[in-house]
Write a protein that holds these residues in place. Structure first.
Motif, short mmCIF file in Angstrom:
data_model
loop_
_atom_site.label_atom_id
_atom_site.label_comp_id
_atom_site.label_asym_id
_atom_site.label_seq_id
_atom_site.Cartn_x
_atom_site.Cartn_y
_atom_site.Cartn_z
N ASP A 304 -0.20 -1.10 47.71
CA ASP A 304 -0.38 0.05 46.91
C ASP A 304 -1.39 0.17 45.89
OD1 ASP A 304 2.01 0.92 48.30
OD2 ASP A 304 3.28 0.42 46.54
N ALA A 305 -1.62 -1.10 45.21
CA ALA A 305 -2.98 -0.79 44.28
C ALA A 305 -4.30 -0.90 45.10
CB ALA A 305 -3.04 -2.44 43.64
N GLN A 306 -4.39 -1.19 46.66
CA GLN A 306 -5.43 -0.97 47.25
C GLN A 306 -5.41 0.33 47.91
OE1 GLN A 306 -7.90 -3.04 47.38
NE2 GLN A 306 -7.38 -5.14 46.84
N ARG A 307 -4.47 1.02 47.78
CA ARG A 307 -4.20 2.45 48.49
C ARG A 307 -4.13 2.04 50.08
NH1 ARG A 307 -7.37 6.86 44.90
NH2 ARG A 307 -6.31 6.37 42.87
N VAL A 321 0.24 -3.42 58.49
CA VAL A 321 -0.58 -2.56 57.55
C VAL A 321 -1.60 -1.94 58.43
CG1 VAL A 321 -2.21 -2.88 55.61
CG2 VAL A 321 -0.37 -4.63 55.82
N ASN A 322 -1.83 -0.61 58.05
CA ASN A 322 -2.84 0.28 58.55
C ASN A 322 -4.31 0.13 57.99
OD1 ASN A 322 -4.04 2.38 59.54
ND2 ASN A 322 -2.47 3.72 59.36
N MET A 323 -5.14 -0.28 58.63
CA MET A 323 -6.42 -0.80 58.15
C MET A 323 -7.54 0.67 58.77
SD MET A 323 -6.27 -3.04 56.00
CE MET A 323 -7.69 -3.02 55.63
N SER A 324 -6.88 1.47 59.32
CA SER A 324 -7.83 2.32 60.47
C SER A 324 -8.74 3.03 59.71
CB SER A 324 -6.97 3.40 61.20
OG SER A 324 -6.26 4.08 60.26
N GLY A 325 -8.96 3.31 58.35
CA GLY A 325 -9.73 3.83 57.44
C GLY A 325 -10.57 2.66 56.73
N ARG A 326 -10.26 1.67 57.07
CA ARG A 326 -11.10 0.59 56.34
C ARG A 326 -12.06 -0.12 57.30
NH1 ARG A 326 -9.24 -0.40 51.21
NH2 ARG A 326 -7.82 1.74 50.49
N GLY A 360 -5.99 -0.31 64.86
CA GLY A 360 -6.18 0.02 63.37
C GLY A 360 -5.08 -0.68 62.44
N TRP A 361 -4.42 -1.27 62.92
CA TRP A 361 -3.21 -2.25 62.17
C TRP A 361 -3.46 -3.63 62.33
CZ3 TRP A 361 1.18 0.42 59.73
CH2 TRP A 361 1.04 1.77 60.29
N ILE A 362 -2.84 -4.30 61.28
CA ILE A 362 -3.07 -5.64 61.30
C ILE A 362 -1.69 -6.36 60.90
CG2 ILE A 362 -5.38 -5.93 60.72
CD1 ILE A 362 -4.60 -6.59 57.82
N ARG A 363 -1.38 -7.48 61.07
CA ARG A 363 -0.15 -8.32 60.80
C ARG A 363 -0.59 -9.21 59.92
NH1 ARG A 363 2.94 -12.64 64.54
NH2 ARG A 363 1.48 -13.73 63.56
N MET A 380 -9.15 -8.28 51.20
CA MET A 380 -9.19 -7.14 52.31
C MET A 380 -9.56 -5.97 51.74
SD MET A 380 -5.23 -7.99 54.25
CE MET A 380 -5.08 -6.28 54.03
N GLY A 381 -9.52 -5.68 50.75
CA GLY A 381 -9.62 -4.27 49.89
C GLY A 381 -11.18 -4.32 49.55
#
Length: 384
Positions: A304-307, A321-326, A360-363, A380-381
């Protein structure tokens, strides 16, 4: 060299292994959030039972289906904890959950048969099917449905070659736990199309209290559900290699026969350890489950802190976790995960290792130490 079998050469390698190989090759320390390996040792009474079995000379062949005492204890366990009225004759002890799955597929899949497997889902489902000459057909789990299967979409995937559907709850890689209504609907779907249903329940004891685990076998009215369980995750016994299959009695007899050709039997000291796990105190199991839940809550706060968006896990020990925008310069999440490992020393499992729907996701694995998990999320952020 003579030609190798198509099942062996055509079976893809797990995408998680690419990350593991790179992590092992790097000279510096790596925060390993990519593997489902509990950060605990097995309970001491389990280890002591294995030691005693070796010391007392229990190192010879045992029955193909497992030692009678363990099968009886397993029948008690699945009745009390899973609601399955399965006598010992329906239980077969296997070399871990993976081998239980292989037995289940060997019982039900012939060359050319189609098997419906979840996407995202554990890659070994499709690998095992292909090894037997079957055809894995992915049924997509969409974020818009909270990664729950859509029965109407499943209906459209069925052909005259479809033989099996695989169901996995609690899920690896999602951490999701399917509601009872969904489980019932999947059993009804299997009945409607006359399919076998293979249920991977290796994380059945690892649920966090906000959604109970439901075994498909409780709705099985006509003997089409094969249920797979394991000691690996529940008791941190991944290297001990003991699992078990619950099958209709006629199928279980054939499963025991298959064991002779596959492994002969599970090693006797490992079965002694499994029996001790079932009959001994459950304090360690509860401690591990509660630790995973605390790690989950801490990890969600850090995300949440990393949005960063995610699927809230209700069981197992994974976080999707959705990383598609990163992804930055990388065209896909697999490339991003390898860059993260090289440049930040953090190993995560790319979502595409679990199927195309994982792009776009990671585990992340909640089985890692809490400090490593939170530091990994922090890195990661950071832009890479």
């Amino acid at each position: 060299m003579p030609e190798l079998s198509p099942g062996a050469t055509g079976m893809p390698r797990s995408g998680i292994r690419e990350v593991m190989d790179l992590a092992w090759s790097l000279p510096g320390p790596v925060l390993g959030l990519h593997v489902g390996e509990p950060s605990f040792a097995p309970p001491e009474h389990v280890l002591e039972a294995a030691r005693r079995a070796y010391t007392e000379g229990h190192t010879h062949y045992v029955p193909n289906a497992g030692v009678p005492e363990l099968r009886a204890a397993l029948a008690e366990k699945v009745r009390a904890e899973n609601g399955l009225d399965a006598p010992a004759a329906r239980l077969v002890v296997t070399a871990g959950g993976a081998q239980a799955l292989h037995v289940a597929f060997s019982l039900t899949v012939s060359a050319g048969d189609e098997v419906l497997v979840p996407d995202p889902g554990w890659p070994n489902f499709g690998m095992a099917v292909q090894l037997l000459g079957g055809v894995p057909v992915r049924y997509p789990l969409h974020a818009s449905r909270s990664f729950r299967p859509d029965p109407a979409e499943l209906d459209r995937l069925v052909t005259d070659r479809t033989k099996v559907i695989v169901v996995n709850s609690p899920s690896n890689p999602l951490g999701s736990v399917l509601p009872e209504a969904d489980i019932r609907a999947l059993v009804e779907f299997a009945g409607r199309h006359d399919l076998w249903l293979i249920s991977d329940e290796c994380y059945d004891a690892l649920v966090y209290g906000d959604r109970p685990h439901t075994s498909p076998g409780i709705f099985d009215a006509d003997g089409r559900v094969l249920s797979v369980f394991s000691f690996s995750k529940t008791y941190a016994m991944t290297g001990v290699r003991v699992g078990y299959l619950v099958a209709p009695e006629a199928a279980a007899a054939h499963a025991a026969k298959l064991q002779e050709a596959m492994i002969a039997c599970v090693n006797a000291p490992a079965q002694a350890a499994a029996l001790a796990a079932l009959r001994g105190p459950r304090d360690a199991v509860h401690m591990m489950r509660d630790t995973y839940r605390r790690r989950r809550d801490a990890a969600l706060a850090a995300l949440d802190a990393q949005r960063l968006a995610y699927l809230v896990p209700h069981g197992a020990f994974y976080l999707w976790v959705n990383m598609s925008g990163r992804l930055g310069r990388e065209p896909d999440v697999a490339g991003w995960a390898l860059r993260l490992l090289r440049e930040r020393g953090v190993a995560v499992a790319p979502g595409t290792a679990f199927g195309p729907a994982g792009e776009g996701w990671i585990r992340l694995s909640l089985a890692a130490e809490t400090e490593d998990l939170l530091e990994g999320i922090k890195r990661m952020g950071e832009p890479i």
